[in-house]
Every structure is written in C-alpha cells, then in structure tokens.
Design a protein around this motif. Structure first.
Motif, mmCIF file in Angstrom:
data_model
loop_
_atom_site.group_PDB
_atom_site.id
_atom_site.type_symbol
_atom_site.label_atom_id
_atom_site.label_comp_id
_atom_site.label_asym_id
_atom_site.label_seq_id
_atom_site.Cartn_x
_atom_site.Cartn_y
_atom_site.Cartn_z
ATOM 1 N N GLU A 76 0.839 -1.206 0.000
ATOM 2 C CA GLU A 76 0.000 0.000 0.000
ATOM 3 C C GLU A 76 0.869 1.248 0.000
ATOM 4 O O GLU A 76 0.542 2.233 -0.665
ATOM 5 C CB GLU A 76 -0.929 0.005 1.216
ATOM 6 C CG GLU A 76 -1.847 1.218 1.261
ATOM 7 C CD GLU A 76 -2.815 1.186 2.417
ATOM 8 O OE1 GLU A 76 -2.629 1.976 3.372
ATOM 9 O OE2 GLU A 76 -3.748 0.363 2.386
ATOM 10 N N LYS A 77 1.967 1.213 0.738
ATOM 11 C CA LYS A 77 2.850 2.377 0.857
ATOM 12 C C LYS A 77 4.307 1.967 0.741
ATOM 13 O O LYS A 77 4.702 0.914 1.260
ATOM 14 C CB LYS A 77 2.627 3.072 2.217
ATOM 15 C CG LYS A 77 1.233 3.628 2.409
ATOM 16 C CD LYS A 77 1.094 4.367 3.727
ATOM 17 C CE LYS A 77 0.905 3.456 4.928
ATOM 18 N NZ LYS A 77 -0.351 2.699 4.912
ATOM 19 N N TYR A 78 5.083 2.828 0.058
ATOM 20 C CA TYR A 78 6.539 2.700 0.042
ATOM 21 C C TYR A 78 7.084 4.072 0.399
ATOM 22 O O TYR A 78 7.038 5.001 -0.406
ATOM 23 C CB TYR A 78 7.034 2.242 -1.322
ATOM 24 C CG TYR A 78 8.519 1.926 -1.406
ATOM 25 C CD1 TYR A 78 9.383 2.141 -0.344
ATOM 26 C CD2 TYR A 78 9.062 1.404 -2.571
ATOM 27 C CE1 TYR A 78 10.733 1.846 -0.420
ATOM 28 C CE2 TYR A 78 10.421 1.101 -2.671
ATOM 29 C CZ TYR A 78 11.246 1.322 -1.601
ATOM 30 O OH TYR A 78 12.588 1.031 -1.684
ATOM 31 N N LEU A 79 7.573 4.203 1.626
ATOM 32 C CA LEU A 79 8.058 5.474 2.148
ATOM 33 C C LEU A 79 9.560 5.392 2.383
ATOM 34 O O LEU A 79 10.090 4.335 2.731
ATOM 35 C CB LEU A 79 7.354 5.806 3.470
ATOM 36 C CG LEU A 79 5.833 5.974 3.385
ATOM 37 C CD1 LEU A 79 5.212 5.872 4.763
ATOM 38 C CD2 LEU A 79 5.494 7.307 2.753
ATOM 39 N N ALA A 80 10.241 6.517 2.198
ATOM 40 C CA ALA A 80 11.694 6.550 2.392
ATOM 41 C C ALA A 80 12.075 7.838 3.105
ATOM 42 O O ALA A 80 11.469 8.886 2.888
ATOM 43 C CB ALA A 80 12.424 6.446 1.053
ATOM 44 N N ILE A 81 13.102 7.742 3.933
ATOM 45 C CA ILE A 81 13.565 8.892 4.711
ATOM 46 C C ILE A 81 14.840 9.440 4.080
ATOM 47 O O ILE A 81 15.698 8.694 3.613
ATOM 48 C CB ILE A 81 13.792 8.509 6.184
ATOM 49 C CG1 ILE A 81 14.026 9.746 7.051
ATOM 50 C CG2 ILE A 81 14.914 7.496 6.335
ATOM 51 C CD1 ILE A 81 14.034 9.450 8.551
ATOM 52 N N LYS A 241 0.424 -0.628 7.633
ATOM 53 C CA LYS A 241 -0.254 -1.895 7.386
ATOM 54 C C LYS A 241 0.735 -2.960 6.940
ATOM 55 O O LYS A 241 1.825 -2.648 6.448
ATOM 56 C CB LYS A 241 -1.338 -1.709 6.333
ATOM 57 C CG LYS A 241 -2.450 -0.761 6.768
ATOM 58 C CD LYS A 241 -3.530 -0.660 5.720
ATOM 59 C CE LYS A 241 -4.655 0.263 6.173
ATOM 60 N NZ LYS A 241 -5.730 0.367 5.148
ATOM 61 N N PRO A 242 0.376 -4.222 7.101
ATOM 62 C CA PRO A 242 1.278 -5.305 6.672
ATOM 63 C C PRO A 242 1.702 -5.137 5.210
ATOM 64 O O PRO A 242 0.864 -4.914 4.332
ATOM 65 C CB PRO A 242 0.422 -6.558 6.867
ATOM 66 C CG PRO A 242 -0.514 -6.203 7.960
ATOM 67 C CD PRO A 242 -0.848 -4.758 7.734
ATOM 68 N N GLY A 243 2.995 -5.231 4.990
ATOM 69 C CA GLY A 243 3.543 -5.075 3.656
ATOM 70 C C GLY A 243 4.054 -3.687 3.347
ATOM 71 O O GLY A 243 4.800 -3.512 2.370
ATOM 72 N N ASP A 244 3.668 -2.671 4.129
ATOM 73 C CA ASP A 244 4.216 -1.328 3.901
ATOM 74 C C ASP A 244 5.734 -1.371 4.032
ATOM 75 O O ASP A 244 6.283 -2.027 4.919
ATOM 76 C CB ASP A 244 3.648 -0.326 4.901
ATOM 77 C CG ASP A 244 2.204 0.064 4.604
ATOM 78 O OD1 ASP A 244 1.697 -0.303 3.529
ATOM 79 O OD2 ASP A 244 1.589 0.736 5.458
ATOM 80 N N ILE A 245 6.415 -0.652 3.149
ATOM 81 C CA ILE A 245 7.876 -0.652 3.105
ATOM 82 C C ILE A 245 8.397 0.704 3.565
ATOM 83 O O ILE A 245 7.932 1.748 3.097
ATOM 84 C CB ILE A 245 8.381 -0.934 1.675
ATOM 85 C CG1 ILE A 245 7.892 -2.305 1.195
ATOM 86 C CG2 ILE A 245 9.909 -0.863 1.617
ATOM 87 C CD1 ILE A 245 8.158 -2.550 -0.289
ATOM 88 N N LEU A 246 9.371 0.683 4.467
ATOM 89 C CA LEU A 246 10.049 1.892 4.931
ATOM 90 C C LEU A 246 11.529 1.750 4.618
ATOM 91 O O LEU A 246 12.201 0.882 5.184
ATOM 92 C CB LEU A 246 9.862 2.092 6.435
ATOM 93 C CG LEU A 246 8.451 1.945 7.013
ATOM 94 C CD1 LEU A 246 8.475 2.193 8.514
ATOM 95 C CD2 LEU A 246 7.476 2.869 6.313
ATOM 96 N N ALA A 247 12.040 2.587 3.732
ATOM 97 C CA ALA A 247 13.472 2.620 3.449
ATOM 98 C C ALA A 247 14.109 3.610 4.402
ATOM 99 O O ALA A 247 13.695 4.775 4.490
ATOM 100 C CB ALA A 247 13.728 3.016 1.997
#
Length: 288
Positions: A76-81, A241-247
């Motif tokens: 659902e989401k791919y977020l990166a800092i 949510k399950p599967g959300d990716i945080l780089a």
C-alpha cells in the motif's frame, strides 16, 4: 530462515530459503497463505507452520533454478527517509541542501518496485541516475501511534533496498517523489528476512558496488533517527499496514556527491548488500 517469492516456469510462489536452496511452500505447507502480505496478516498461526518447515519437508530447489522476485510487489505504501546518516547529511550540505531538523519522508510510488535482479532503466529524460543502498523495514501488523518501545513488535521483516534516484528530477523541486519513482527504480529483496533472525538491526554493514568498485560502506549504527523512532514518527500520522515498506536512509558515497559526480550509465552493474540480509544486483539498461 528467509521467506522468498520465486518463479520456476509458473506463477509466483513463496519459498523458505535454506543454505542449499529453497522449499516451495505451496507443496510443503499448502495451508499457508500464498503472498508475503497474507503471510504477515496470518500472524502467529502462519509463523508457527512456517517455523516447522525443515530442509526435510520437501525437495530443495537450487536457487540457481529459480527467479527471485520482489517480496512485496504491491504494498500500500513505500516510504523513504532522506538524509538519515550524518555522513550523507554532510554530502548534502556540500551540494547546498539543508539537512532537516525533523525526519524527512517522501513517497516512492509503488509502481517503481523492481525485482532483486531486474534491470534498472536509465530514463531518456534523465542524465543523473544514482544509487542508494538502504535497509528496508516491512511492516508486519496494522498499527497506529506506536511508541518507540513497541516499534520492534510491528516489524514483519527486513530487506535490502536500492533507492534508485534520478537526481535531476529529484532536485528540481521541493519534493522528491518524481525523482525517486521512475519505473524499475525500486529494487527490493532478495527475500524477506524475519525479525528473529537479526540480532541487532542497528548494527548491520551495508555496501554499494558499481562494476565491482566499492562506492558506499556504512553501518546502521550511524542512523540519525533509529528504526524505532522512524516507525513511531510515521505512525503518529498514518496507519501502517502489513507489507508497507520503509526505506531507512543511505550512508555517504552516492554518485551525485563524488568529485566529479559519477552517475550510472547503460551497462553498469550495481550491487547493494547488507550483511545477513543478502544482496541485490541490477544492470542499467537503456530506455525504450
């Protein structure tokens, strides 16, 4: 042992990875969910079935006989800092970019996701293609307003990520989304390493090599904002949510900061690796 998504002359399947190969979970444990996100949503029950699988549970398929795919192809989401290592922040200052006081998050559109060994396209409209090795967190359960002390409990696993960046598109505006979201610019994998396999995610070496030349060499102990701080901060704003990716950030050594800058060219091979998690290797190809 890690959880992989693979194909072997068929649709994608889940596999449990061992030193000698992987076991097809659709054969060894047909009751298990058939996607990583569904597996994470299955919680302790799915994990117990998974943990019971041994190398003797089914035929071991050599990794050389399968094609590994992105563990989470449609989160659902791919977020990166941004700028979350001090030495990378120093690089940014030299380029005239202010280092933020607070956590700086941006989206990588999920359409950028690529397989761990898939080709990366050099866009016709970009001349400044760059790499960023990052530790990626995959969220394991639905959560909001998570405290730092509880953040580890919502992690579903860890992956290697290459935050491929079109710097000319990234730097021409105040937001980074377009420069981070070109098709193929989100290789992830090579599999999902479950949390209990990593003793300390804040002490992992990570590296980038371009055509065998070491470009980045860092350690997650140097994160400015810890993994738990990142999860807590984001979860104050949105439900994860399950599967959300945080780089979680990249160390120094990116091509844009070299003197002179060294951007990726067609034919280059980029390998990004993290100790204990595996590696990605992607060839740069021309846009069609």
């Amino acid at each position: 042992m890690p959880l992989a998504v693979f194909t072997k002359n068929s649709e994608p399947r889940l596999g449990k990875v061992f030193d000698a190969g992987l076991i097809d979970l659709s054969v060894a444990a047909p009751s298990l969910p058939q996607t990583v996100v569904a597996f994470l949503e299955g919680g302790a029950e799915a994990r117990a079935v998974y943990n019971a699988i041994t190398p003797e549970s089914g035929p071991l398929i050599p990794l050389s006989d399968v094609v590994l795919q992105a563990p989470v192809p449609r989160p659902e989401k791919y977020l990166a800092i941004g700028m979350n290592y001090a030495d990378h922040g120093d690089e940014a200052r030299k380029l005239g970019i202010d280092v933020p006081q607070y956590q700086l998050w941006f989206n990588k559109q999920v359409s950028c996701i690529n397989d761990p060994f898939g080709d990366v396209v050099l866009p016709k409209v970009s001349e400044k293609l760059d790499y960023e090795v990052e530790l990626a967190i995959v969220i394991g359960k639905t959560c909001r307003s998570v405290s730092e002390s509880d953040a580890a409990s919502v992690v579903g696993g860890y992956m290697v990520a290459n935050d491929v960046s079109a710097r000319d598109w990234q730097l021409r505006t105040g937001t980074m989304t377009l420069g981070k979201s070109f098709d193929t610019h989100g290789p992830i994998g090579p599999w999902l390493t479950l949390p209990d396999e990593i003793e300390n995610p804040h002490d992992l070496n990570l590296r980038t090599l371009v055509n065998g030349e070491l470009r980045q060499n860092g350690n997650t102990r140097d994160l400015i904002h810890s993994l738990w701080q990142q999860i807590s901060y984001l979860s104050q704003v949105m439900t994860l949510k399950p599967g959300d990716i945080l780089a979680t950030g990249t160390p120094s050594g990116v091509g844009v900061a070299m003197d002179p800058p060294q951007f990726l060219q067609v034919g280059d091979v980029v390998r990004v690796e993290i100790d204990g998690l595996g590696h990605l290797e992607n060839r740069v190809v021309a846009d069609r």
